[in-house]
Design an enzyme around this catalytic site. Sequence first.
Site, PDB file in Angstrom:
ATOM      1  N   ILE A 114       0.594  -2.559  -2.569  1.00 48.12           N
ATOM      2  CA  ILE A 114       0.384  -2.066  -1.202  1.00 48.12           C
ATOM      3  C   ILE A 114       0.420  -0.545  -1.319  1.00 48.12           C
ATOM      4  O   ILE A 114       1.280   0.011  -1.994  1.00 48.12           O
ATOM      5  CB  ILE A 114       1.457  -2.596  -0.231  1.00 48.12           C
ATOM      6  CG1 ILE A 114       1.273  -2.062   1.196  1.00 48.12           C
ATOM      7  CG2 ILE A 114       2.868  -2.310  -0.708  1.00 48.12           C
ATOM      8  CD1 ILE A 114       2.222  -2.707   2.236  1.00 48.12           C
ATOM      9  N   SER A 115      -0.526   0.126  -0.672  1.00 44.85           N
ATOM     10  CA  SER A 115      -0.626   1.580  -0.823  1.00 44.85           C
ATOM     11  C   SER A 115       0.593   2.287  -0.243  1.00 44.85           C
ATOM     12  O   SER A 115       1.249   1.792   0.676  1.00 44.85           O
ATOM     13  CB  SER A 115      -1.879   2.102  -0.124  1.00 44.85           C
ATOM     14  OG  SER A 115      -3.013   1.412  -0.569  1.00 44.85           O
ATOM     15  N   GLN A 116       0.850   3.476  -0.785  1.00 46.48           N
ATOM     16  CA  GLN A 116       1.932   4.331  -0.295  1.00 46.48           C
ATOM     17  C   GLN A 116       1.588   4.781   1.147  1.00 46.48           C
ATOM     18  O   GLN A 116       0.449   5.166   1.413  1.00 46.48           O
ATOM     19  CB  GLN A 116       1.995   5.538  -1.228  1.00 46.48           C
ATOM     20  CG  GLN A 116       3.124   6.474  -0.998  1.00 46.48           C
ATOM     21  CD  GLN A 116       2.925   7.785  -1.751  1.00 46.48           C
ATOM     22  OE1 GLN A 116       1.926   7.979  -2.455  1.00 46.48           O
ATOM     23  NE2 GLN A 116       3.862   8.674  -1.594  1.00 46.48           N
TER      24      GLN A 116
END
Length: 213
Positions: free
Chosen positions: A58-60
Amino acid sequence: MNPALRIRLLMELRRSGVSDTKVLAAIEKVPRELFVAEPFSDQAWDNAALPIGCGQTISQPLVVGLMTQALELDNRPKVLEIGTGSGYQTSVLASLCRRVYTLERHKPLLTQAEARFRLLRLTNIVAMHGDGTKGWVAQAPFDRILITASAAEIPRALLDQLAVGGVLVAPMDTAPERQDVVRVRRTESGFTTESLFPVRFVPLVAGVPEDAG
Ligand code: SAH
């Protein structure tokens, strides 16, 4: 979820360059703890990428904020996203866009993301299992395109499916061990590209896994 953790994250995003209040409000609204696996739920409001299975992340939140802001989502555009992953970025887009079309090559990730969209009643998301490098011909053109996996080149099909006046934002492999987010604008006469900031993303991989997994 402890509201202090949300506030801490939002302040960090502001400090780091996310200034668009609509983007900040969209991030505040999406319960990130629903998009990470149980062992990581206490880290859901940290400004960090986390594993989501199938070797993906999951992206930052900062990267979600900066890329969403870079898309210039005024006027509730029609958006194509490549790389649904957990569905977190998709959900942030959904509150700022008329409709979000999203493609994911790992079926198990897509199935989980779709369950989250139903739970959150995000009815303006249309998700499909498939190879995003080909885009989504039947729904083109798109006002905005967001790619959330990195490649040395932007797939030609995606540039072709961007409307004139449209904006595409994507990470690109710009040098060995280096990726930069770029913004491409389609004009009447062609495309203009600007480099925005360095990032670290999983690779954009053509095709879908053999086992459909
Ligand atoms: N935006 C996601 C994170 C994306 S990680 C989130 O917020 O959770 C990048 C995702 O792109 C991964 O799930 C990966 O499987 C997917 N991906 C990589 N290449 C792809 C392709 N050709 N077509 C569709 N999805 C792709």
